[in-house]
Design a protein around this motif. Structure first.
Motif, PDB file in Angstrom:
ATOM      1  N   ILE A  70       1.204  -1.068  -0.046  1.00 44.37           N
ATOM      2  CA  ILE A  70       0.286   0.040   0.036  1.00 44.37           C
ATOM      3  C   ILE A  70       0.586   1.326   0.005  1.00 44.37           C
ATOM      4  N   GLY A  71       1.526   1.180   0.385  1.00 42.63           N
ATOM      5  CA  GLY A  71       2.809   2.101   0.470  1.00 42.63           C
ATOM      6  C   GLY A  71       3.517   2.562  -0.695  1.00 42.63           C
ATOM      7  N   VAL A  72       3.425   1.676  -2.103  1.00 43.46           N
ATOM      8  CA  VAL A  72       3.964   1.532  -3.502  1.00 43.46           C
ATOM      9  C   VAL A  72       2.591   2.132  -3.547  1.00 43.46           C
ATOM     10  N   ALA A  73       1.224   1.885  -3.729  1.00 44.22           N
ATOM     11  CA  ALA A  73       0.043   2.180  -4.033  1.00 44.22           C
ATOM     12  C   ALA A  73      -0.061   3.624  -4.058  1.00 44.22           C
ATOM     13  N   GLY A  74       0.545   3.638  -2.942  1.00 45.03           N
ATOM     14  CA  GLY A  74      -0.608   5.524  -2.431  1.00 45.03           C
ATOM     15  C   GLY A  74       0.678   6.253  -3.058  1.00 45.03           C
ATOM     16  N   VAL A  75       2.305   6.047  -3.287  1.00 46.40           N
ATOM     17  CA  VAL A  75       2.702   6.891  -4.531  1.00 46.40           C
ATOM     18  C   VAL A  75       2.171   6.876  -5.682  1.00 46.40           C
ATOM     19  N   ALA A  77      -0.207   6.408  -7.258  1.00 49.46           N
ATOM     20  CA  ALA A  77      -1.686   6.905  -6.972  1.00 49.46           C
ATOM     21  C   ALA A  77      -1.718   8.543  -7.309  1.00 49.46           C
ATOM     22  N   ALA A  78      -0.177   9.178  -6.483  1.00 45.09           N
ATOM     23  CA  ALA A  78      -0.147  10.438  -5.721  1.00 45.09           C
ATOM     24  C   ALA A  78       0.939  11.241  -7.445  1.00 45.09           C
ATOM     25  N   VAL A  79       1.842   9.667  -7.904  1.00 49.20           N
ATOM     26  CA  VAL A  79       2.189  10.541  -9.508  1.00 49.20           C
ATOM     27  C   VAL A  79       1.651  10.292 -10.308  1.00 49.20           C
ATOM     28  N   LEU A  81      -1.941  10.509 -10.746  1.00 46.80           N
ATOM     29  CA  LEU A  81      -3.102  11.596 -10.602  1.00 46.80           C
ATOM     30  C   LEU A  81      -2.317  13.010 -10.919  1.00 46.80           C
ATOM     31  N   SER A  82      -1.263  13.705 -10.443  1.00 49.61           N
ATOM     32  CA  SER A  82      -0.567  13.878 -10.504  1.00 49.61           C
ATOM     33  C   SER A  82       0.011  14.676 -12.326  1.00 49.61           C
TER      34      SER A  82
ATOM     35  N   TYR B  64      -6.088   3.240   2.855  1.00 50.24           N
ATOM     36  CA  TYR B  64      -6.295   2.247   1.581  1.00 50.24           C
ATOM     37  C   TYR B  64      -7.616   3.123   0.832  1.00 50.24           C
ATOM     38  N   ILE B  68      -5.623   7.192  -0.001  1.00 46.27           N
ATOM     39  CA  ILE B  68      -5.873   6.703  -1.186  1.00 46.27           C
ATOM     40  C   ILE B  68      -6.600   7.085  -2.148  1.00 46.27           C
ATOM     41  N   LEU B  71      -8.078  10.646  -2.479  1.00 44.00           N
ATOM     42  CA  LEU B  71      -7.316  11.147  -3.613  1.00 44.00           C
ATOM     43  C   LEU B  71      -6.963  11.506  -4.707  1.00 44.00           C
ATOM     44  N   PHE B  72      -7.758  10.429  -5.183  1.00 42.45           N
ATOM     45  CA  PHE B  72      -8.823  10.076  -6.721  1.00 42.45           C
ATOM     46  C   PHE B  72      -9.826  10.707  -6.105  1.00 42.45           C
ATOM     47  N   VAL B  75      -8.650  14.146  -7.036  1.00 41.72           N
ATOM     48  CA  VAL B  75      -8.887  14.855  -8.253  1.00 41.72           C
ATOM     49  C   VAL B  75      -9.844  14.942  -9.560  1.00 41.72           C
ATOM     50  N   ILE B 162      10.495   2.604   2.025  1.00 44.91           N
ATOM     51  CA  ILE B 162       9.291   3.221   2.140  1.00 44.91           C
ATOM     52  C   ILE B 162       9.232   4.947   1.842  1.00 44.91           C
ATOM     53  N   LEU B 165      10.751   6.071  -0.669  1.00 36.37           N
ATOM     54  CA  LEU B 165      10.143   6.065  -2.121  1.00 36.37           C
ATOM     55  C   LEU B 165       8.744   7.409  -2.044  1.00 36.37           C
ATOM     56  N   ILE B 166       8.360   7.331  -0.965  1.00 31.45           N
ATOM     57  CA  ILE B 166       6.987   8.642  -0.751  1.00 31.45           C
ATOM     58  C   ILE B 166       7.707   9.838  -0.610  1.00 31.45           C
ATOM     59  N   ALA B 173       5.822  14.476  -7.775  1.00 29.50           N
ATOM     60  CA  ALA B 173       4.299  15.211  -7.717  1.00 29.50           C
ATOM     61  C   ALA B 173       4.581  16.710  -8.071  1.00 29.50           C
ATOM     62  N   PHE B 176       5.518  17.968 -11.014  1.00 27.16           N
ATOM     63  CA  PHE B 176       4.663  17.578 -12.820  1.00 27.16           C
ATOM     64  C   PHE B 176       3.817  18.779 -11.994  1.00 27.16           C
TER      65      PHE B 176
END
Lengths: 108, 190
Positions: A70-75, A77-79, A81-82, B64, B68, B71-72, B75, B162, B165-166, B173, B176
């Protein structure tokens, strides 16, 4: 034979993955394609936790992998969607057909 | 819990997940699709709790579904792709018609008979490994797994990675979303 076993959980995960893939092919809006990718990720996470519960005994690696996922899924989604927002700002259109031209016009 | 009740709960949750996920893929209104996806996380969380992963179930709903998916929703509401009747223009036209789907369906059926069915049968014969640890899947147990003896624990390092990564995701983001002309140069090249 109980219904709640590894095979049925994996079948459920596979069906979720296929539904998500169907959505990726069917949808035209980029946001909804990303949403279908989330459905696919959901199936994968279900498989991870099911393996952990049915096969891995006292190890909790599946839960850890879920958190990583879910960490990867959050990133993602953020990238993603931007990027969708930038595309919308530049082209006023986020359908797949428009984006596949990447700046070229229809006639080109 | 009696085994029959567990089976009924599993069947109900599985059907709920499948129906809601199909609805996510099929409905026209994007806001509805997002809300249906959040709703489809609830039976998945129930499945996680049945698999003795209560903390994962809570994460599924809070992180989730709550973060997350919001966020959707943000947008979708920000760019408002539904000018009339709640439909995305052209969404009704199917780019992936039934005729073009036939080879993929054939491939899927072939894969089902050659790979998926044997795997399903094999998984059915596997005996489940019993969980004996007290507090399996709870927050304290997961914290032990991640942060016990942090100097020699490989989980600690990868979990902390992680956050890098974030961080990379945040920088991407922000890059962009920089507006053209805000820095004097044209950017946001896509």
């Amino acid at each position: 034979m109980p219904l709640f076993n590894l095979a049925n959980c994996l079948a459920l995960a596979l069906l979720l993955l296929l539904i998500g893939a169907f959505g990726v092919f069917r949808r035209r809006s980029l946001i909804l394609i990303l949403l279908s990718v989330e459905v696919m990720l959901n199936g994968v996470n279900l498989a991870l936790v099911a393996f952990n519960y049915f096969r891995w005994g006292d190890s909790e690696s599946g839960h850890y992998l879920y958190m990583l996922s879910i960490g990867v899924a959050g990133v993602e989604a953020a990238v993603g969607l931007s990027m969708v927002l930038v595309l919308f700002r530049n082209y006023r259109d986020i359908t797949r057909e428009r984006i596949s031209h990447l700046g070229e016009t229809e006639e080109a | 819990m009696p085994p029959l009740l567990i089976d009924i709960l599993f069947a109900a949750a599985a059907i709920g997940v499948l129906v809601l996920s199909l609805a996510v893929v099929l409905v026209k209104n994007p806001v509805r699709a997002t809300l249906l996806l959040i709703a489809s996380f609830l039976p998945v969380a129930l499945l996680y709790i049945m698999m003795q992963a209560p903390f994962v179930g809570i994460l599924q709903i809070l992180v989730y579904g709550g973060a997350i998916m919001m966020l959707f929703t943000f947008v979708i509401m920000m760019i408002n792709p539904a000018p009339k009747g709640g439909e995305i223009p052209g969404e009704a036209a199917k780019p992936f018609g039934p005729v073009r789907m036939i080879p993929w369906l054939l491939l899927l059926i072939a894969a089902g008979f050659t790979i998926i069915l044997p795997v399903y049968r094999a998984a059915k014969t596997l005996a489940p490994v019993a969980v004996s640890k007290p507090g399996f899947g709870s927050l304290a147990s997961l914290a032990d797994l991640l942060f016990k003896d942090p100097m020699n624990n490989p989980f600690t390092v990868s979990f902390e990675l992680i956050s890098f990564l974030i961080l990379v995701g945040i920088i991407a983001a922000l890059n962009f979303s920089r507006r053209r002309g805000a820095t004097g140069k044209s950017d946001a090249v896509v």
